[in-house]
Design an enzyme around this catalytic site. Structure first.
Site, PDB file in Angstrom:
ATOM      1  N   CYS A   1       0.832  -1.199   0.000  1.00  0.00           N
ATOM      2  CA  CYS A   1       0.000   0.000   0.000  1.00  0.00           C
ATOM      3  C   CYS A   1       0.869   1.253   0.000  1.00  0.00           C
ATOM      4  CB  CYS A   1      -0.924  -0.004   1.214  1.00  0.00           C
ATOM      5  SG  CYS A   1      -2.028   1.425   1.299  1.00  0.00           S
TER       6      CYS A   1
ATOM      7  N   CYS B   1      -4.471  -3.668   6.230  1.00  0.00           N
ATOM      8  CA  CYS B   1      -4.934  -2.331   5.845  1.00  0.00           C
ATOM      9  C   CYS B   1      -6.205  -2.364   5.022  1.00  0.00           C
ATOM     10  CB  CYS B   1      -3.831  -1.590   5.092  1.00  0.00           C
ATOM     11  SG  CYS B   1      -3.342  -2.333   3.531  1.00  0.00           S
TER      12      CYS B   1
END
Length: 361
Positions: free
Chosen positions: A86, A199
């Protein structure tokens, strides 16, 4: 807090909220959309600090670069690190691409985030512009003041040119100090808990997510030591090495000790944490060096094999035409899972990362 510190320092700021929540229908998961809750906190803080806010939709990029990678790694029997992906592919990747195409050249020069990390400068050799606009300095990723919260492990997948654009305003503070700053400024998120978990999953149940995308396929649970069949599981992709949760057998605790992907067998043991199972060597590849030196050149080489304060003094020896390295740690660890990242340090300077392939034969 990062935004407030930059505001106090006199920087010209614009805040961005990266909308990366994908539209999935998970039953019994949430009553309201979590990204809307996040955005409300962001709006309140920006209004308080009088900073303009823009929402950037990056759901498609997030799915293609992070979620798909994670599913593929899990299906291959590996341990993915979506948080690292990410950062490199979205927060300092796709988002920077968006800034380059949406804002005229010269209207911005840094992307600041609330990661617990520090950027330091060092002089480079004559003729080397340091990758930083020709100022003769090299920007280095360094560990934060708070060793427990340090997030350089998750940032070690960035490229040097990405790091050149980074700022980490809270990296010189401990977590408790950051909380105190938030309280003293009466920020809207002053009492909010830290985010936890993978996440992209947020509040989504992990097993529900995996079942939706990989399905179920019954396989055997076999005791590692005796090779006795003790039960069944729904698919090896629901289990990671060292996992205790979800095995569902009595007379434990039981841990996943290994997996046979081709036969869909999960091996389990009650002795996973005994000294005899710990290892001090592993193989890694896919190197990403970010500080102008490799692990073989570091004078004070250390490594992390997971996020957290634990670090090991280590050795690094290249094999197989420099495509693979054997790493030996000073100590023992049982958590060398294929797909997991190892991050290297020269003292407190993060110098790069690699992907663990397994144990030496």
């Amino acid at each position: 807090v990062a935004l407030s510190l930059l505001k106090q320092a006199g920087h010209n700021l614009k805040a961005f909220y990266l909308q990366i929540w994908f539209e999935e229908d998970f039953e019994n998961t949430w009553n309201s959309c979590p990204w809307e809750q996040d955005l409300e906190f962001v709006k309140n803080v920006c209004e308080q600090l009088e900073v303009e806010l823009e929402v950037v939709p990056l759901t498609k990029e997030y799915w293609s670069k992070v979620v798909t990678y994670s599913i593929d790694e899990i299906k291959a029997g590996c341990t993915p690190n979506p948080d690292m992906m990410c950062n490199s592919k979205i927060k300092f990747g796709a988002f920077v691409d968006y800034l380059d195409t949406s804002y005229p050249e010269g209207t911005w020069d840094r992307v600041a985030s609330g990661h617990y990390a520090r950027m330091a400068k060092t002089e480079t050799e004559e003729g080397d512009d340091g990758g930083n606009g020709g100022d003769g300095q090299k920007r280095l990723l360094c560990m934060s003041k708070d060793q427990r919260k340090d997030q350089t492990y998750f940032l070690a997948g960035l490229r040097p040119d990405q790091l050149d654009k980074c700022m980490f305003p809270i990296g010189c503070f401990a977590k408790e100090e950051v909380r105190e700053i938030a309280q003293s400024m009466n920020l809207a998120n002053k009492d909010r808990k830290d985010s936890q978990g993978i996440c992209f999953l947020g509040k989504v149940n992990f097993d529900e997510f995996i079942e939706k995308h990989l399905g179920c396929e019954e396989g055997l649970l076999i005791e590692d030591e005796t090779k006795e069949v003790l039960g069944t599981h729904k698919g090896y992709w629901f289990h990671t090495i060292g996992q205790r949760r979800g095995i569902g057998l009595s007379h434990g605790p039981w841990y996943v000790s290994s997996k046979d992907i081709s036969k869909n067998i999960v091996y389990i043991s009650r002795n996973y944490h005994v000294a005899a199972r710990k290892r001090s060597n592993f193989l890694c590849s896919g190197f990403n060096w970010i500080a102008n030196i490799t692990a073989a050149e570091a004078e004070n080489l250390k490594c992390k094999v997971r996020h957290g304060p634990a670090m090991y003094d280590c050795t690094f020896d290249l094999i197989d035409e420099s495509k693979v390295a054997r790493v030996g740690i000073k100590g023992q660890d049982h958590g060398f899972a294929p797909g997991q990242y190892v991050v290297f340090y020269n003292g407190d300077i993060c110098i790069g990362s690699a992907v663990i392939q397994g144990m030496p034969t």
